[in-house]
Scaffold this active site. Structure first.
Site, short mmCIF file in Angstrom:
data_model
loop_
_atom_site.label_atom_id
_atom_site.label_comp_id
_atom_site.label_asym_id
_atom_site.label_seq_id
_atom_site.Cartn_x
_atom_site.Cartn_y
_atom_site.Cartn_z
N SER A 42 -51.02 -1.35 -26.98
CA SER A 42 -50.43 -2.65 -27.33
C SER A 42 -50.77 -3.68 -26.25
O SER A 42 -51.24 -3.33 -25.17
CB SER A 42 -48.91 -2.52 -27.42
N LYS A 43 -50.50 -4.92 -26.57
CA LYS A 43 -50.77 -5.99 -25.63
C LYS A 43 -49.94 -5.79 -24.36
O LYS A 43 -50.38 -6.10 -23.26
CB LYS A 43 -50.44 -7.34 -26.29
N ARG A 44 -48.76 -5.23 -24.56
CA ARG A 44 -47.88 -4.99 -23.41
C ARG A 44 -48.54 -4.05 -22.39
O ARG A 44 -48.39 -4.23 -21.18
CB ARG A 44 -46.53 -4.45 -23.89
#
Ligand code: GLU
Length: 509
Positions: free
Chosen positions: A261-263
């Protein structure tokens, strides 16, 4: 089957293209090129609620940066257009009607509240053969009532009538035969009267058929939709020309479990987008591979190996090599860990191989940001040539080679303590004299003269050379000293030594 290979990349413009989508586009491109086929860019923008301005252009720019070009698409045109689904409304309506007329789809009037009530009433509610009779749709309502509601402008959806108790087989080039029972598929909405638009499923199938797509290569997250798609092909009578499915393995978190994920990128400091993206609503900026200083060929090589291998341990592969070697037979079923450190390794290797003039151009913004202007491009390129072996990302060329462009303002304390002794200023004065006497500053020649002088005087080689380096570079780092002084104008070298003598406090013992 001797149909010409035609594949498509079909993003929805809901934001910047995630790195997983980039890999999908890359595999489509490689596969098309390998087979002398066509690659289509189709914009799947039928979900107006999720439309993000600028996303379509972003996707095209990002893929162009990577070297992925399309044969047909929004910009390229082609015989199968329009290539934006929002411009194909009339086409879809015809196919929705075809399914309605054949009794393979039906009209449903259930409001969100009614659907919610059904979910509360029936455990594990799914709109299907077992429940559809208890809902408000054209299968149970008299035709006159249905017609009247439509004439009155009441909103409705068209649902696909999934036949129960059927085995649905999805033939996937990576996963083999995936079989599921049709009972777990719900009567998916194919069309909404509210915006006169089809949903993803209908538009996707109709377009793949009309655009004569031979292979649907997409992320694993779409595998759950594939059985429904098979049933739709069947319902339309298009089974013979159904594309071959290829569902690519997921990209997984570098550490821990689950989807990348972007996280993860934010936490570990790597981008998940090719180009920097500014959110048009929040203004939030997400970093991009390009702006971080990756080379596109490094990103291509890195991404290609996430879920595929060439069958041996070859790592460095150009796009051309990939086109020769790629095969779905060597794609893995299981997810690929997003080893971003490997991406940095690739970039380091490709910076080492890159042309110095090209790197000089890429470094321009960094030079400017550091107040360096109007440098001779040849000088910049040569300086880069001396430090690129130490750079992972383009801006590292600056951190490794800043002294080529700016005299040191401070001197590394630790190195001063170790290398700048009571005798150093005097020896440095002497060194200036030696350097002044050298006409040919080429690396080997200057080295010989300076080392001979050191030996003749019986000075400590390490101390003298490191003090020299400290004066010119500002710290005990950087490439071979005489490569530096070959490139840097001699007057500049001498000025720096003089400044060091003036500025670095002389120890008393
Ligand atoms: N529009 C879908 C997406 O955003 C396309 C999936 C497919 O390739 O069928 O990825």
């Amino acid at each position: 089957m001797d149909r010409k290979v035609r594949v498509r990349f079909a993003p929805s413009p809901t934001g910047p293209l995630h790195i997983g989508g980039v890999r999908t586009a890359l595999y489509n491109y490689i596969f098309a090129k390998q087979n002398g086929g066509d690659l289509i860019l189709r914009i799947e923008d039928t979900d107006s609620k999720r439309f993000v301005p600028g996303a379509e252009q972003y996707i095209m720019d990002a893929l162009a940066w990577l070297g992925i070009s399309f044969d047909e698409g929004v910009n390229e045109g082609g015989n199968y257009g329009p290539y934006r689904q929002s411009e194909r409304k009339d086409i879809y309506r015809k196919y929705v009607d075809q399914l309605l007329d054949a009794g393979k789809a039906y009209i449903a009037f259930d409001t969100p509240e009614e659907l919610e009530a059904a979910r509360e009433r029936i455990p594990n509610f799914q709109y299907d053969a077992h429940t559809r009779e208890s809902m408000r749709n054209s299968l149970v309502m008299p035709k006159e009532e249905v017609d009247k509601l439509i004439a009155d402008g009441v909103q409705y959806v068209v649902r696909f009538k999934v036949e129960p108790d059927r085995e649905v087989v999805v033939n996937d080039l990576i996963r083999g035969e995936v079989k599921i029972n049709s009972n777990i598929i719900d009567d998916k909405v194919l069309y909404k009267s509210a915006d006169n638009l089809p949903t993803y499923h209908l538009a996707n199938i109709v377009d793949d058929h009309l655009m004569e797509v031979t292979h649907v290569i997409r992320g694993e997250e779409w595998l759950p939709s594939a059985p429904l798609h098979v049933l739709l092909y069947e319902a339309f009578g298009w089974k013979d020309t159904m594309p071959q499915f290829v569902h690519l393995p997921l990209l997984l978190k570098p550490v821990g479990n689950g989807k990348l994920s972007k996280r993860d990128g934010d936490k570990l400091g790597f981008p998940v987008f090719l180009l920097e993206w500014k959110d048009p609503v929040t203004g939030e900026i997400s970093s991009g591979y390009r702006e971080k200083g990756y080379l596109p060929e490094a990103v291509v090589n890195f991404l290609a190996l996430l879920g595929w291998n060439p069958g041996d341990d070859t790592e460095m592969m150009s796009m051309e090599d990939l086109i020769k070697k790629f095969s779905f037979a060597h794609c893995s079923k299981s997810g690929a860990k997003f080893d971003y450190k490997k991406g940095i390794w690739f970039n380091h290797e490709y910076i080492g191989l890159a042309d110095n003039d090209r790197l000089a151009k890429l470094l321009e913004p960094t030079l400017e940001a550091n107040g360096v202007k109007g440098c001779d491009p040849e000088y910049v390129a040569k300086a880069i040539g001396l430090v690129k072996g130490r750079a992972d990302l383009v801006p590292d060329l600056w951190t490794q080679g800043d002294f080529f462009f700016k005299a040191p303002e401070t001197y590394a304390e630790k190195d001063v303590k170790k290398r700048w002794s009571k005798e150093t200023p005097e020896i440095m004065e002497e060194l200036i004299g030696v350097l002044e006497g050298i006409d040919d500053m080429s690396s080997a020649n200057a080295e010989k003269i300076v080392l001979d002088w050191i030996a003749e005087k019986g000075y400590h080689l390490g101390n003298v050379m490191n003090a020299f380096r400290l004066a010119v570079v500002g710290a005990c780092r950087g490439p071979h000293m005489f490569d530096i002084t070959e490139l840097m104008p001699k007057e500049e070298v001498i000025t720096r030594i003089k400044k060091a003598i003036r500025t670095i406090p002389t120890p008393t013992e």
